[in-house]
Write a protein that holds these residues in place. Structure first.
Motif, PDB file in Angstrom:
ATOM      1  N   LEU A  17       5.181 -23.598 -11.421  1.00 27.45           N
ATOM      2  CA  LEU A  17       6.106 -24.335 -11.525  1.00 27.45           C
ATOM      3  C   LEU A  17       6.144 -26.204 -11.440  1.00 27.45           C
ATOM      4  N   ALA A  18       4.823 -26.739 -11.786  1.00 28.15           N
ATOM      5  CA  ALA A  18       5.076 -28.143 -12.720  1.00 28.15           C
ATOM      6  C   ALA A  18       5.300 -28.982 -13.706  1.00 28.15           C
ATOM      7  N   LYS A  19       5.438 -27.387 -14.226  1.00 29.61           N
ATOM      8  CA  LYS A  19       5.887 -28.039 -15.406  1.00 29.61           C
ATOM      9  C   LYS A  19       6.927 -27.569 -15.981  1.00 29.61           C
ATOM     10  N   GLY A  20       7.700 -26.981 -15.000  1.00 31.71           N
ATOM     11  CA  GLY A  20       9.395 -26.766 -15.608  1.00 31.71           C
ATOM     12  C   GLY A  20       9.935 -25.778 -15.695  1.00 31.71           C
ATOM     13  N   TRP A  21       8.461 -24.709 -15.544  1.00 32.92           N
ATOM     14  CA  TRP A  21       8.765 -23.167 -16.194  1.00 32.92           C
ATOM     15  C   TRP A  21       9.949 -22.440 -15.772  1.00 32.92           C
ATOM     16  N   ALA A  52      15.038 -37.982 -20.045  1.00 36.53           N
ATOM     17  CA  ALA A  52      15.146 -36.746 -19.590  1.00 36.53           C
ATOM     18  C   ALA A  52      16.666 -36.322 -19.669  1.00 36.53           C
ATOM     19  N   GLU A  53      17.111 -37.722 -18.353  1.00 40.51           N
ATOM     20  CA  GLU A  53      18.473 -37.499 -17.709  1.00 40.51           C
ATOM     21  C   GLU A  53      19.445 -37.410 -19.184  1.00 40.51           C
ATOM     22  N   ASN A  54      19.099 -38.051 -20.226  1.00 42.30           N
ATOM     23  CA  ASN A  54      19.984 -37.880 -21.552  1.00 42.30           C
ATOM     24  C   ASN A  54      19.621 -37.110 -22.728  1.00 42.30           C
ATOM     25  N   ARG A  97      11.668 -38.210  -4.510  1.00 42.23           N
ATOM     26  CA  ARG A  97      11.644 -37.081  -5.145  1.00 42.23           C
ATOM     27  C   ARG A  97      11.006 -37.542  -6.852  1.00 42.23           C
ATOM     28  N   ILE A  98      11.292 -35.933  -6.888  1.00 41.60           N
ATOM     29  CA  ILE A  98      10.732 -36.253  -8.625  1.00 41.60           C
ATOM     30  C   ILE A  98      12.385 -36.036  -9.339  1.00 41.60           C
ATOM     31  N   ALA A  99      11.118 -36.677 -10.775  1.00 39.87           N
ATOM     32  CA  ALA A  99      12.215 -36.785 -12.012  1.00 39.87           C
ATOM     33  C   ALA A  99      11.730 -37.069 -13.385  1.00 39.87           C
ATOM     34  N   GLY A 100      12.893 -37.426 -14.332  1.00 39.27           N
ATOM     35  CA  GLY A 100      12.092 -37.231 -15.585  1.00 39.27           C
ATOM     36  C   GLY A 100      11.823 -35.406 -15.783  1.00 39.27           C
ATOM     37  N   ASN A 101      10.848 -35.839 -16.620  1.00 41.09           N
ATOM     38  CA  ASN A 101      10.882 -34.313 -17.902  1.00 41.09           C
ATOM     39  C   ASN A 101       9.990 -33.125 -16.826  1.00 41.09           C
ATOM     40  N   PRO A 102      10.622 -32.026 -16.842  1.00 37.63           N
ATOM     41  CA  PRO A 102       8.985 -31.270 -16.323  1.00 37.63           C
ATOM     42  C   PRO A 102       7.655 -31.358 -17.014  1.00 37.63           C
ATOM     43  N   ASN A 103       8.124 -31.446 -18.245  1.00 35.97           N
ATOM     44  CA  ASN A 103       6.492 -31.878 -18.630  1.00 35.97           C
ATOM     45  C   ASN A 103       5.811 -33.239 -18.458  1.00 35.97           C
ATOM     46  N   ALA A 125      19.160 -42.747 -13.004  1.00 40.00           N
ATOM     47  CA  ALA A 125      20.392 -42.544 -12.427  1.00 40.00           C
ATOM     48  C   ALA A 125      19.386 -42.087 -10.955  1.00 40.00           C
ATOM     49  N   ALA A 126      18.227 -40.734 -10.928  1.00 42.46           N
ATOM     50  CA  ALA A 126      17.059 -40.087 -10.358  1.00 42.46           C
ATOM     51  C   ALA A 126      16.925 -41.511  -9.633  1.00 42.46           C
TER      52      ALA A 126
END
Length: 203
Positions: free
Chosen positions: A157-161, A50-52, A95-101, A66-67
């Protein structure tokens, strides 16, 4: 006979794999990796991708995201002040990291040592949020007195929308979504969207 015993063990092992618990990472205070379980390695890979921007990490395999290293830096800062084990009973860095999905909740703890910070340990747990999402939004609804609509906003929100995507899904205006988010932030005592999710997905 012995063969049967081996076979009967396999389903139990498969079940254990499916019920993968939290990923666990243990580091020294100099950020040297001391332990990482399989679940942590898998989730770290997801966060790295997700970071890359979806590409696997170019650097050596098993590099910490990194997170996670940023979280450890915060835990180290806290260890300067929280030097007793009891100081960590009610405290953690999240903290929350990674792909929002497929968000991953990182929770960092310090294990102080009487010998000083150089002997302290950092422990980070990694947990996929999606698996517990339904349960937690129900719990959050009760805990924070969220309305049905606010709960729906949190789930999206949790889906990163984006606000626009949430507005379209719920057939309301973007302005209404912003108002809902403002109310949710007030109720959860958060100042950011990520902050809201950290509160909601707290165990």
């Amino acid at each position: 006979m012995a063969q049967n015993a081996v076979h009967s063990q396999e389903p139990a092992d498969n079940l254990a794999d499916q019920r993968a618990g939290a990923g666990i990472v243990v580091l020294s205070s100099s950020m040297q990796l001391l332990h990482m379980n399989r679940q942590a390695a898998e989730l770290s890979k997801l966060i790295n991708m997700a970071e890359n921007g979806g590409a696997p990490a170019k650097s050596a395999q098993g590099v910490l995201p990194a997170a996670l290293t940023e979280l450890c830096t915060e835990v180290l800062k806290a260890l300067q002040v929280r030097t007793e084990a009891k100081d960590w009973e009610q405290f953690e860095v999240k903290r929350i990291a990674g792909n929002p999905n497929q968000p991953v909740l990182l929770r960092g703890f310090g294990l102080p040592d009487r010998g000083g910070i150089q002997h302290a340990r950092l422990v980070v747990t990694l947990e996929e949020l999606g698996r517990r999402q339904q349960l937690n939004t129900d719990q959050a609804k009760e805990r924070f007195q969220l309305t049905n609509r606010e709960q729906s906003v949190v789930e999206n929100l949790a889906k990163g929308w984006t606000n626009k995507e949430i507005a379209n899904a719920l057939k309301i205006t973007e302005q209404t979504v912003k108002e809902h988010i403002k109310h949710i932030m007030r109720k959860t005592n958060s100042t950011t969207r990520t902050g809201v999710l950290v509160q909601v997905f707290r165990s």
